[in-house]
Structure formats: C-alpha cells, structure tokens
Design a protein around this motif. Sequence first.
Motif, mmCIF file in Angstrom:
data_model
loop_
_atom_site.group_PDB
_atom_site.id
_atom_site.type_symbol
_atom_site.label_atom_id
_atom_site.label_comp_id
_atom_site.label_asym_id
_atom_site.label_seq_id
_atom_site.Cartn_x
_atom_site.Cartn_y
_atom_site.Cartn_z
ATOM 1 N N SER A 1 0.829 -1.205 0.000
ATOM 2 C CA SER A 1 0.000 0.000 0.000
ATOM 3 C C SER A 1 0.871 1.267 0.000
ATOM 4 C CB SER A 1 -0.973 0.008 1.181
ATOM 5 O OG SER A 1 -0.304 0.166 2.389
ATOM 6 N N VAL A 2 2.030 1.231 0.653
ATOM 7 C CA VAL A 2 2.949 2.368 0.611
ATOM 8 C C VAL A 2 3.442 2.571 -0.817
ATOM 9 C CG1 VAL A 2 5.202 3.213 1.358
ATOM 10 C CG2 VAL A 2 3.664 2.177 3.019
ATOM 11 N N LEU A 3 3.809 1.498 -1.485
ATOM 12 C CA LEU A 3 4.263 1.581 -2.871
ATOM 13 C C LEU A 3 3.162 2.128 -3.767
ATOM 14 C CD1 LEU A 3 6.418 1.040 -5.006
ATOM 15 C CD2 LEU A 3 5.537 -1.284 -5.190
ATOM 16 N N ASN A 4 1.921 1.670 -3.562
ATOM 17 C CA ASN A 4 0.797 2.168 -4.364
ATOM 18 C C ASN A 4 0.596 3.669 -4.160
ATOM 19 O OD1 ASN A 4 0.256 -0.307 -5.468
ATOM 20 N ND2 ASN A 4 -1.322 -0.840 -3.977
ATOM 21 N N LYS A 5 0.718 4.146 -2.930
ATOM 22 C CA LYS A 5 0.572 5.583 -2.654
ATOM 23 C C LYS A 5 1.679 6.381 -3.331
ATOM 24 C CE LYS A 5 -2.453 5.771 1.066
ATOM 25 N NZ LYS A 5 -3.734 6.241 0.637
ATOM 26 N N GLU B 1 0.308 11.802 -10.368
ATOM 27 C CA GLU B 1 -0.457 13.036 -10.296
ATOM 28 C C GLU B 1 0.353 14.200 -10.859
ATOM 29 O OE1 GLU B 1 -1.655 13.646 -6.288
ATOM 30 O OE2 GLU B 1 -2.967 11.903 -6.273
ATOM 31 N N VAL B 2 -0.335 15.073 -11.545
ATOM 32 C CA VAL B 2 0.307 16.245 -12.125
ATOM 33 C C VAL B 2 0.276 17.369 -11.101
ATOM 34 C CG1 VAL B 2 0.153 17.962 -13.960
ATOM 35 C CG2 VAL B 2 -0.336 15.562 -14.452
#
Length: 108
Positions: free
Chosen positions: A5-9, A16-17
């Motif tokens: 989940s840390v990697l996904n965040k 994100e731009v």
Amino acid sequence: MNNISVLNKIQQFKREVQRISVRRLRSLTLSNLNTPFKIWGETLEGDSYSGREVFTFNGPSRNPGVPYNYNILGYMIMYDMNKGDYRTFVYNKITRLELNGVTYEINN
C-alpha cells in the motif's frame, strides 16, 4: 500499513500532475543544471513542441561583462538533445515540464 500500500501511494503521487508557477519552473530548471528533462510549449512564432528533451547549463548571461541576462528577460538557453544544438526557450511559453519522473503543469 504494509509495503504494497505504501508503494501504491508513492506510485499514485508520482502519476499526479503538480501545478507550479513560472517562477517555480525557473527555479527547478536552474537548480537542476545538466539534468535532462522534457518540456512542452510553443515558440514565439506559435509553433508547438512536445516532449522536447533539454537540459540547462551555466550559459553566457551568468558571466561578468555580458551585457544581457536572459533569465531576467524570461528566456533560457537550453541544450536541445533532439536537435543536438542550443536553443532559446521562453519560460512563459512552456506549458508542461517532466523532471525526474514528475510531471508539472505550468500556470501561465
């Protein structure tokens, strides 16, 4: 929180731009000398360019005795890696920057 989940965040944040000002664009390009990055925008003639691979360097306007300062005028000489030559870019005409895997949209 587990590692996945840390990697996904981290990956979501990277995708994100981020919106930045022209002043921040100048700061980023000047503080990352000799670091390749991509820019999108248009020329003074109105021709667009996309994903131009360039990098900044210590140019002539930083030397004492040179009668002009491109940075104050809003210009920057960058080395265009696609064309293999130096080009002058206008900061106000740059619309997007990709630096170190992060994409920035420029507020003009």
